[in-house]
Design a protein around this motif. Structure first.
Motif, PDB file in Angstrom:
ATOM      1  N   THR A  12       0.834  -1.207   0.000  1.00  0.00           N
ATOM      2  CA  THR A  12       0.000   0.000   0.000  1.00  0.00           C
ATOM      3  C   THR A  12       0.868   1.256   0.000  1.00  0.00           C
ATOM      4  OG1 THR A  12      -1.692  -1.198   1.238  1.00  0.00           O
ATOM      5  CG2 THR A  12      -1.858   1.191   1.225  1.00  0.00           C
ATOM      6  N   GLU A  13       1.937   1.255   0.811  1.00  0.00           N
ATOM      7  CA  GLU A  13       2.833   2.416   0.860  1.00  0.00           C
ATOM      8  C   GLU A  13       3.502   2.653  -0.497  1.00  0.00           C
ATOM      9  OE1 GLU A  13       2.844   4.557   3.071  1.00  0.00           O
ATOM     10  OE2 GLU A  13       2.459   3.654   5.009  1.00  0.00           O
ATOM     11  N   ILE A  14       3.912   1.575  -1.154  1.00  0.00           N
ATOM     12  CA  ILE A  14       4.565   1.713  -2.466  1.00  0.00           C
ATOM     13  C   ILE A  14       3.583   2.262  -3.488  1.00  0.00           C
ATOM     14  CG2 ILE A  14       5.575   0.386  -4.368  1.00  0.00           C
ATOM     15  CD1 ILE A  14       6.892  -1.391  -2.200  1.00  0.00           C
ATOM     16  N   VAL A  15       2.354   1.732  -3.502  1.00  0.00           N
ATOM     17  CA  VAL A  15       1.348   2.212  -4.460  1.00  0.00           C
ATOM     18  C   VAL A  15       1.017   3.682  -4.201  1.00  0.00           C
ATOM     19  CG1 VAL A  15      -1.066   1.959  -5.177  1.00  0.00           C
ATOM     20  CG2 VAL A  15       0.386  -0.058  -4.951  1.00  0.00           C
ATOM     21  N   LEU A  16       0.851   4.051  -2.908  1.00  0.00           N
ATOM     22  CA  LEU A  16       0.554   5.449  -2.589  1.00  0.00           C
ATOM     23  C   LEU A  16       1.699   6.365  -3.024  1.00  0.00           C
ATOM     24  CD1 LEU A  16      -1.121   5.136   0.932  1.00  0.00           C
ATOM     25  CD2 LEU A  16      -2.207   5.770  -1.229  1.00  0.00           C
ATOM     26  N   SER A  17       2.930   5.911  -2.866  1.00  0.00           N
ATOM     27  CA  SER A  17       4.086   6.696  -3.293  1.00  0.00           C
ATOM     28  C   SER A  17       4.112   6.858  -4.816  1.00  0.00           C
ATOM     29  CB  SER A  17       5.370   6.032  -2.805  1.00  0.00           C
ATOM     30  OG  SER A  17       6.503   6.699  -3.308  1.00  0.00           O
ATOM     31  N   MET A  18       3.748   5.784  -5.527  1.00  0.00           N
ATOM     32  CA  MET A  18       3.774   5.829  -7.003  1.00  0.00           C
ATOM     33  C   MET A  18       2.708   6.769  -7.564  1.00  0.00           C
ATOM     34  SD  MET A  18       4.495   1.812  -7.803  1.00  0.00           S
ATOM     35  CE  MET A  18       4.281   1.945  -9.547  1.00  0.00           C
ATOM     36  N   ILE A  19       1.569   6.880  -6.886  1.00  0.00           N
ATOM     37  CA  ILE A  19       0.514   7.754  -7.421  1.00  0.00           C
ATOM     38  C   ILE A  19       0.550   9.146  -6.794  1.00  0.00           C
ATOM     39  CG2 ILE A  19      -1.010   5.847  -8.049  1.00  0.00           C
ATOM     40  CD1 ILE A  19      -2.656   6.401  -5.549  1.00  0.00           C
ATOM     41  N   GLY A  20       1.579   9.406  -5.970  1.00  0.00           N
ATOM     42  CA  GLY A  20       1.785  10.747  -5.432  1.00  0.00           C
ATOM     43  C   GLY A  20       0.926  11.094  -4.237  1.00  0.00           C
ATOM     44  N   GLN A  21       0.381  10.136  -3.564  1.00  0.00           N
ATOM     45  CA  GLN A  21      -0.440  10.387  -2.376  1.00  0.00           C
ATOM     46  C   GLN A  21       0.431  10.354  -1.115  1.00  0.00           C
ATOM     47  OE1 GLN A  21      -3.785  11.125  -2.351  1.00  0.00           O
ATOM     48  NE2 GLN A  21      -3.522  11.246  -4.577  1.00  0.00           N
ATOM     49  N   PRO A  22      -0.045  10.973  -0.016  1.00  0.00           N
ATOM     50  CA  PRO A  22       0.737  10.920   1.221  1.00  0.00           C
ATOM     51  C   PRO A  22       0.738   9.501   1.809  1.00  0.00           C
ATOM     52  CG  PRO A  22      -1.341  12.091   1.582  1.00  0.00           C
ATOM     53  CD  PRO A  22      -1.240  11.810   0.107  1.00  0.00           C
ATOM     54  N   ALA A  23       1.808   9.177   2.513  1.00  0.00           N
ATOM     55  CA  ALA A  23       1.976   7.830   3.076  1.00  0.00           C
ATOM     56  C   ALA A  23       1.041   7.621   4.263  1.00  0.00           C
ATOM     57  CB  ALA A  23       3.414   7.636   3.519  1.00  0.00           C
ATOM     58  N   LEU A  24       0.681   6.356   4.496  1.00  0.00           N
ATOM     59  CA  LEU A  24      -0.129   6.020   5.673  1.00  0.00           C
ATOM     60  C   LEU A  24       0.697   6.164   6.947  1.00  0.00           C
ATOM     61  CD1 LEU A  24      -1.965   2.807   4.400  1.00  0.00           C
ATOM     62  CD2 LEU A  24      -2.911   5.099   4.654  1.00  0.00           C
ATOM     63  N   LEU A  25       1.847   5.536   6.974  1.00  0.00           N
ATOM     64  CA  LEU A  25       2.729   5.610   8.138  1.00  0.00           C
ATOM     65  C   LEU A  25       4.095   6.181   7.767  1.00  0.00           C
ATOM     66  CD1 LEU A  25       1.949   2.178   9.835  1.00  0.00           C
ATOM     67  CD2 LEU A  25       1.083   4.417  10.474  1.00  0.00           C
ATOM     68  N   VAL A  26       4.786   5.499   6.845  1.00  0.00           N
ATOM     69  CA  VAL A  26       6.131   5.913   6.445  1.00  0.00           C
ATOM     70  C   VAL A  26       6.245   5.757   4.933  1.00  0.00           C
ATOM     71  CG1 VAL A  26       8.596   5.430   6.670  1.00  0.00           C
ATOM     72  CG2 VAL A  26       7.098   5.136   8.638  1.00  0.00           C
ATOM     73  N   ALA A  27       6.734   6.788   4.278  1.00  0.00           N
ATOM     74  CA  ALA A  27       6.947   6.712   2.832  1.00  0.00           C
ATOM     75  C   ALA A  27       8.140   5.802   2.563  1.00  0.00           C
ATOM     76  CB  ALA A  27       7.202   8.107   2.265  1.00  0.00           C
ATOM     77  N   PRO A  28       8.123   5.055   1.451  1.00  0.00           N
ATOM     78  CA  PRO A  28       9.241   4.153   1.145  1.00  0.00           C
ATOM     79  C   PRO A  28      10.589   4.864   1.091  1.00  0.00           C
ATOM     80  CG  PRO A  28       7.390   3.679  -0.283  1.00  0.00           C
ATOM     81  CD  PRO A  28       7.037   4.901   0.488  1.00  0.00           C
ATOM     82  N   THR A  29      10.633   6.077   0.570  1.00  0.00           N
ATOM     83  CA  THR A  29      11.907   6.792   0.502  1.00  0.00           C
ATOM     84  C   THR A  29      12.402   7.165   1.900  1.00  0.00           C
ATOM     85  OG1 THR A  29      10.684   8.859   0.153  1.00  0.00           O
ATOM     86  CG2 THR A  29      11.517   7.717  -1.811  1.00  0.00           C
ATOM     87  N   ASP A  30      11.484   7.557   2.793  1.00  0.00           N
ATOM     88  CA  ASP A  30      11.881   7.866   4.180  1.00  0.00           C
ATOM     89  C   ASP A  30      12.367   6.607   4.890  1.00  0.00           C
ATOM     90  OD1 ASP A  30      11.150  10.466   3.719  1.00  0.00           O
ATOM     91  OD2 ASP A  30       9.170  10.266   4.684  1.00  0.00           O
ATOM     92  N   ALA A  31      11.706   5.478   4.648  1.00  0.00           N
ATOM     93  CA  ALA A  31      12.125   4.215   5.260  1.00  0.00           C
ATOM     94  C   ALA A  31      13.511   3.826   4.761  1.00  0.00           C
ATOM     95  CB  ALA A  31      11.115   3.119   4.946  1.00  0.00           C
ATOM     96  N   GLU A  32      13.754   4.023   3.477  1.00  0.00           N
ATOM     97  CA  GLU A  32      15.060   3.701   2.904  1.00  0.00           C
ATOM     98  C   GLU A  32      16.147   4.567   3.527  1.00  0.00           C
ATOM     99  OE1 GLU A  32      17.345   3.935  -1.415  1.00  0.00           O
ATOM    100  OE2 GLU A  32      15.223   4.407  -1.272  1.00  0.00           O
ATOM    101  N   GLN A  33      15.898   5.856   3.682  1.00  0.00           N
ATOM    102  CA  GLN A  33      16.866   6.759   4.295  1.00  0.00           C
ATOM    103  C   GLN A  33      17.135   6.376   5.750  1.00  0.00           C
ATOM    104  OE1 GLN A  33      18.815   8.958   3.082  1.00  0.00           O
ATOM    105  NE2 GLN A  33      17.978   8.838   1.012  1.00  0.00           N
ATOM    106  N   SER A  34      16.092   5.952   6.457  1.00  0.00           N
ATOM    107  CA  SER A  34      16.264   5.543   7.862  1.00  0.00           C
ATOM    108  C   SER A  34      17.146   4.306   7.960  1.00  0.00           C
ATOM    109  CB  SER A  34      14.912   5.264   8.501  1.00  0.00           C
ATOM    110  OG  SER A  34      14.126   6.423   8.524  1.00  0.00           O
ATOM    111  N   ILE A  35      16.952   3.356   7.053  1.00  0.00           N
ATOM    112  CA  ILE A  35      17.756   2.130   7.071  1.00  0.00           C
ATOM    113  C   ILE A  35      19.209   2.449   6.731  1.00  0.00           C
ATOM    114  CG2 ILE A  35      18.119  -0.090   5.925  1.00  0.00           C
ATOM    115  CD1 ILE A  35      15.047  -0.275   5.675  1.00  0.00           C
ATOM    116  N   VAL A  36      19.424   3.318   5.746  1.00  0.00           N
ATOM    117  CA  VAL A  36      20.784   3.677   5.345  1.00  0.00           C
ATOM    118  C   VAL A  36      21.489   4.428   6.469  1.00  0.00           C
ATOM    119  CG1 VAL A  36      22.118   5.117   3.754  1.00  0.00           C
ATOM    120  CG2 VAL A  36      20.287   3.659   2.892  1.00  0.00           C
TER     121      VAL A  36
END
Length: 192
Positions: free
Chosen positions: A39-63
């Motif tokens: 759901t987060e990936i689909v919302l990111s692809m269509i330009g909608q705000p994330a439910l909890l964490v956007a995939p790009t923010d999650a990626e930055q947190s992991i890095v």
């Protein structure tokens, strides 16, 4: 297939519990996490705000996790290792039900531990000269623990109680064999 092997299979099925609840719980958790990530990936692809964490923010947190203090990373690693170890052990070991098998040639006889405890309590109370309400028995996988509380002003000897309990356990012929542990309390119970 011989009758004894069928009996052995039935006895094992009745005395061991499957790990279905753990497997179902883990599957539901994985499904929910997968649905959330999708759901987060689909919302990111269509330009909608994330439910909890956007995939790009999650990626930055992991890095950027490598920049966290060493103690936090060590603690998180230990917690994850313990969870993984518990799951591996739970998957490899069989669960036990509170039951025992009585050896017979013609059938499989499975007895619940509460039934065994009630029978042992009756025999222990009779052998100790106490009220059955003052005798508490707990049956475990390979042990029967008998706690006897004598009436106030009387004493109970451990030897006859142990003999009676051991005689009953031998007569039942259970598998796995139970050992007894008898405890007679020093103080009595008033009114019994």
């Amino acid at each position: 297939m011989s009758t004894t092997s069928i009996y052995r299979r039935i006895a094992r099925r009745e005395t061991h519990s499957p790990r279905s609840a753990l497997a179902i719980t883990l599957a539901v958790i994985l499904i929910l996490v997968s649905v959330w990530l999708g759901t987060e990936i689909v919302l990111s692809m269509i330009g909608q705000p994330a439910l909890l964490v956007a995939p790009t923010d999650a990626e930055q947190s992991i890095v950027s996790a490598a920049t966290l203090p060493y103690g936090i990373l060590l603690a998180a690693g230990i917690v994850l290792a313990i969870v993984g170890l518990v799951l591996v052990i739970a998957s490899l070991t069989a669960g036990r039900r509170a039951r025992h098998v009585i050896e017979t040639d013609r059938a499989v006889t499975v007895v619940d531990n509460n039934v065994i405890a009630a029978a042992l309590a009756r025999h222990a109370a009779y052998a100790g000269g106490t009220d059955p309400d003052n005798t508490h028995v707990s049956v475990f996988h390979n042990r029967a623990v008998v706690d006897v509380t004598p009436s106030s002003g009387t004493t109970s000897d451990t030897a006859p109680i142990k003999d009676a309990v051991d005689q009953q356990l031998d007569a039942y012929g259970m598998r796995p064999k139970l050992r007894s542990k008898i405890t007679v309390k020093k103080t009595g119970k008033v009114g019994a």
